[in-house]
Write an enzyme that holds these catalytic residues in place. Sequence first.
Site, short mmCIF file in Angstrom:
data_model
loop_
_atom_site.label_atom_id
_atom_site.label_comp_id
_atom_site.label_asym_id
_atom_site.label_seq_id
_atom_site.Cartn_x
_atom_site.Cartn_y
_atom_site.Cartn_z
N ILE A 52 0.83 -1.21 0.00
CA ILE A 52 0.00 0.00 0.00
C ILE A 52 0.87 1.27 0.00
CG2 ILE A 52 -2.11 -0.94 0.99
CD1 ILE A 52 -1.12 0.04 3.77
N TYR A 136 -2.56 -2.43 18.23
CA TYR A 136 -3.41 -2.70 17.07
C TYR A 136 -4.59 -1.72 17.06
CZ TYR A 136 -7.15 -4.90 14.40
OH TYR A 136 -8.19 -5.11 13.54
#
Length: 317
Positions: A52, A136
């Site tokens: 990405i 996370y």
Amino acid sequence: MRLLVTGGAGYVGSVVAAQLVESGHEVTVLDDLSTGHEDAVPEGARFVRGSITEAHEALAGVEAVLHFAAKSLVGESVEKPGLYWSHNLGGTLALLDAMREQGVRGIVFSSTAATYGEPERSPILETDPTRPTNPYGASKLAVDTALTAYAGLYGLGAVSLRYFNVAGAYGRYRERHAIETHLIPNVLKVATGERESVSVFGTDYPTDDGTCVRDYVHVADLAVAHLLALEALSLGEHKIYNLGSGAGFSVQEVISVCREVTGHDIPAVLGARRAGDPAVLVASSEKIRRELGWKAERASLRDIVSDAWGALSGKSV
Ligand code: UFG
């Protein structure tokens, strides 16, 4: 629409990509295959293997992005926070910059219930405090924050979907992680003989049977929400929605449904708590129902487990 699906070779990304192709969209999947599988990219989608952070070419001519590519293991994020900040936040910022350069102004983002941390009440509303308890959740929350800023500054149209516990399968598309930490696939692996027993992490939580309660949402229902989110993109706005089915099931209840569905006795070993697990995580999905007309059509845990079992025991992709 011409769409880019990052992480479209992964579990949720492949199901969404498949539904997009079925709905007639022109889909490019961008995935570095670090955790995804090339054979999970649906027929009819173009596949670009890559990161990405180098999305420029894949973004050419694209009208909107559905962004799934991320690191997503809570435990790993505690051990390697830098990996999570660089992939999830750094990677997404690079993607957003490339989108600006290519004039792509819409994004649907795969966010998480982990942005809320230990909830004060149940079910959780989108307006509740966000206090993630691990890197996370913190990295995903940071992306949500960036999306709000980019919507205000650059007129980006963004929708974040905060998933609770995604499970089940969609046709041949199923959960296939090299390191499996999730409850339902781990329980089902006992029934296929890949594991001898399942561990129950903690039996002393303040819940009816002492085990953690979670809100399981079928991956096919979750995918439908992405298609609705795409239609709801509005330039200059960042909308955030919870995605669950609104009902909570304990670890013991999940194991018991898995026993019924598979006909296997599935030995369970009662063990200690896993660090960082909140006792109860249940979403209010009222906002997405009200604003986008979404609702969980396959809300029964039995359906979710049956579909996961069908795909696993049939060993489809
Ligand atoms: N559990 C077990 N045994 C196992 C695996 C899990 O008892 O072998 C328990 C966990 O302790 C937890 C419940 O089953 O109580 C569900 O665990 P999962 O790992 O399946 O899912 P989590 O609720 O931990 O995590 C999910 C998503 C995360 C997301 C989080 C949001 O997988 O990506 O919800 O809080 F961050």
